[in-house]
Design an enzyme around this catalytic site. Structure first.
Site, PDB file in Angstrom:
ATOM      1  N   TYR A  49       0.823  -1.219   0.000  1.00  0.00           N
ATOM      2  CA  TYR A  49       0.000   0.000   0.000  1.00  0.00           C
ATOM      3  C   TYR A  49       0.858   1.271   0.000  1.00  0.00           C
ATOM      4  CZ  TYR A  49      -4.358  -2.504   0.440  1.00  0.00           C
ATOM      5  OH  TYR A  49      -5.446  -3.300   0.185  1.00  0.00           O
TER       6      TYR A  49
ATOM      7  N   TYR B  86     -14.272  -4.768   3.268  1.00  0.00           N
ATOM      8  CA  TYR B  86     -12.889  -5.171   2.979  1.00  0.00           C
ATOM      9  C   TYR B  86     -12.660  -6.572   3.546  1.00  0.00           C
ATOM     10  CZ  TYR B  86      -7.900  -5.593   2.693  1.00  0.00           C
ATOM     11  OH  TYR B  86      -6.649  -6.070   2.394  1.00  0.00           O
TER      12      TYR B  86
ATOM     13  N   ASP C  29     -16.789 -12.373   8.955  1.00  0.00           N
ATOM     14  CA  ASP C  29     -15.357 -12.095   8.882  1.00  0.00           C
ATOM     15  C   ASP C  29     -14.935 -11.326  10.141  1.00  0.00           C
ATOM     16  OD1 ASP C  29     -12.831 -11.150   8.424  1.00  0.00           O
ATOM     17  OD2 ASP C  29     -13.221 -10.383   6.410  1.00  0.00           O
TER      18      ASP C  29
ATOM     19  N   LYS D 233      -5.267 -11.669  12.030  1.00  0.00           N
ATOM     20  CA  LYS D 233      -4.806 -10.484  12.772  1.00  0.00           C
ATOM     21  C   LYS D 233      -4.450 -10.793  14.239  1.00  0.00           C
ATOM     22  CE  LYS D 233      -5.986  -6.852   9.735  1.00  0.00           C
ATOM     23  NZ  LYS D 233      -7.121  -6.720   8.802  1.00  0.00           N
TER      24      LYS D 233
HETATM   25  C1  PLP Z   1      -7.209  -7.234   7.321  1.00  0.00           C
HETATM   26  C2  PLP Z   1      -8.463  -7.897   6.987  1.00  0.00           C
HETATM   27  C3  PLP Z   1      -8.518  -8.993   6.120  1.00  0.00           C
HETATM   28  C4  PLP Z   1      -7.306  -9.489   5.376  1.00  0.00           C
HETATM   29  O1  PLP Z   1      -6.366 -10.032   6.241  1.00  0.00           O
HETATM   30  P1  PLP Z   1      -4.840 -10.180   5.761  1.00  0.00           P
HETATM   31  O2  PLP Z   1      -4.201 -10.967   6.844  1.00  0.00           O
HETATM   32  O3  PLP Z   1      -4.317  -8.786   5.652  1.00  0.00           O
HETATM   33  O4  PLP Z   1      -4.851 -10.889   4.464  1.00  0.00           O
HETATM   34  C5  PLP Z   1      -9.728  -9.619   5.913  1.00  0.00           C
HETATM   35  N1  PLP Z   1     -10.838  -9.183   6.526  1.00  0.00           N
HETATM   36  C6  PLP Z   1     -10.838  -8.128   7.374  1.00  0.00           C
HETATM   37  C7  PLP Z   1     -12.110  -7.728   8.050  1.00  0.00           C
HETATM   38  C8  PLP Z   1      -9.654  -7.441   7.621  1.00  0.00           C
HETATM   39  O5  PLP Z   1      -9.658  -6.368   8.428  1.00  0.00           O
END
Ligand code: PLP
Length: 422
Positions: free
Chosen positions: A15, A142, A234, A263
């Site tokens: 990015y 996202y 997610d 994360k």
């Molecule tokens: C950061 C994020 C992702 C992607 O995760 P990466 O480990 O960066 O591939 C997917 N979904 C959400 C809600 C996120 O915040």
């Protein structure tokens, strides 16, 4: 050459427009809430290093556990083999999730956790002789940067060059009291063709920490359940205490069919992704017919070191001390948001748990490319604070080990920076 020059010669950063933003700060050490650069300057990591760090940097307990594991078993193929850390982590995680979550599938990061979830849903239909080709998602979503994850993310400057390579998704607004009925009728038109509904629960992080109410998400989820649409929640960002509860799902009465994590999963120490699913999904892949197998896997699936880091992080997370810290951050954010609301150039102050966000009012309006973000970024760095505004959206997502004094230091600086003329 110094570290910055050597970096510039060989590395391409995420990015990052490498022509104009090529001055990466070399970090040589992390400790707790602080990162230290090669000239001995220290920075408070107010964004948990892209929202991953839970207990602070270089946490000695996680380090000790990972070191032990490194000397015992560092990696083993996860097809045909298993190991204690993966078994224990799955057992412990499933205990904390809604009771319908029944099986754990490991992968490498948030994007892959989402890819696995999408493949589970599409093949769930396929295995039953159905062809469901559409996905339902929120505008501004996202879900990651791989192609499937990009497809189900809102169309934006990030996805533009790949526009005609992305698969078909029906995008709807996030729900509220006014629009929830109209959203249901939009879904109704396609419900037989929809393989799944994927959503970030309560907070759309990357879109600029946009928040919406659990009540209306519940209503939408109930409608999806009744319409036979699978739900993929997610929790890559919201998981592991970020929203003030262990998971965003703890705010909801409806249960998703599939959940995604990454994360904070390893406390931010190692990359790993997890996709959990209900027994019903899992059972749809059980067959004498080999074609019904979920043909997905990564070289490092369920890496023992990452599983061990996740176990250690989970242990720390569930300590009273940490849960009290989450409460403290939540309370302090809430108090500070009242002060922010009285600032002339601040609007849309929003908060859930340890996440606090607001928009800086500018004539150019809210946008990821609003240049004000870069100016703020530099100003905060010069004050020893790492904040990374998304355009004119400013936010705090601190590690849970942050002290009351450190939070006050950040708040005071924010108020000062808001007064600077730009
Ligand atoms: C950061 C994020 C992702 C992607 O995760 P990466 O480990 O960066 O591939 C997917 N979904 C959400 C809600 C996120 O915040």
């Amino acid at each position: 050459m110094n570290l910055q020059e050597r970096d510039k010669a060989v590395n391409w950063h995420p990015y990052t427009q490498m022509k104009t933003d090529n001055q990466a700060i070399p970090i040589v050490k992390g400790k707790g809430v602080y990162l230290f650069d090669d000239e001995g300057r220290r920075y408070i990591d107010a964004v948990s290093s892209w929202w991953v760090t839970l207990h602070g940097h270089a946490h000695p307990y996680i380090a000790e556990k990972v070191f032990e594991q490194l000397n015992t078993l560092e990696q083993v193929i996860f097809a045909g083999f298993t190991h204690e850390p993966a078994i224990q982590l799955s057992e412990k995680l499933l205990q904390l999730l809604p009771e319908n979550q029944n099986k754990v599938f490991y992968s490498d990061n948030g994007s892959t956790a989402v890819e696995v979830a999408l493949k589970m849903c599409i093949q769930y239909a396929y295995n039953q002789g159905e062809n469901k080709s559409k996905i339902l998602a929120f505008k501004n979503a996202y879900h990651g940067d791989t192609f499937g994850a990009m497809s189900v993310s809102g169309r934006s400057v990030w996805t533009k060059p790949f526009g005609n390579m992305l698969f078909e998704v029906i995008f709807i607004d996030t729900p509220n009291a006014e629009n929830v009925e109209s959203l249901k009728s939009q879904i109704k038109n396609f419900s037989d063709e929809i393989a799944c509904f994927i959503y970030e629960p309560l907070v759309q992080g990357a879109a600029g920490m946009l928040m919406y109410e659990p009540e209306y998400l519940d209503e939408l989820m109930k409608f999806c359940r009744e319409s036979g649409i699978l739900m993929v929640q997610d929790e890559v960002f919201t998981g592991f205490g970020r929203t003030g509860k262990l998971f965003a799902t703890d705010y909801l009465s409806e249960k998703p069919d599939i959940m995604c994590f990454s994360k904070g999963l390893t406390g931010g120490t190692m990359p790993m992704g997890i996709t959990t699913c209900s027994e019903e999904i899992f059972n749809a892949f059980l067959s004498e017919d080999k074609y019904k197998t979920l043909f997905h896997g990564h070289s490092f699936t369920a890496n023992p070191l990452a599983c061990t880091a996740a176990l250690a992080s989970l242990e720390l997370l569930l300590k009273d001390e940490t849960l009290n810290q989450i409460k403290l951050i939540t309370k302090k954010h809430l108090d500070f948001s009242q002060i922010l609301k009285n600032q002339e150039n601040v609007e849309n102050v929003r908060q859930i748990g340890t996440i606090l966000a607001w928009d800086f009012k500018t004539e150019k309006g809210t946008s990821y490319f609003n240049e004000i973000g870069k100016k703020f970024y530099k100003e905060f760095l010069s004050r020893g604070i790492i904040m990374r505004p998304l355009g004119n959206v400013m936010y705090l997502v601190p590690p849970y080990c942050i002290t009351s004094e450190e939070l006050d230091f950040i708040y005071e600086n924010i108020l000062e920076v808001l007064q600077v003329e730009y």
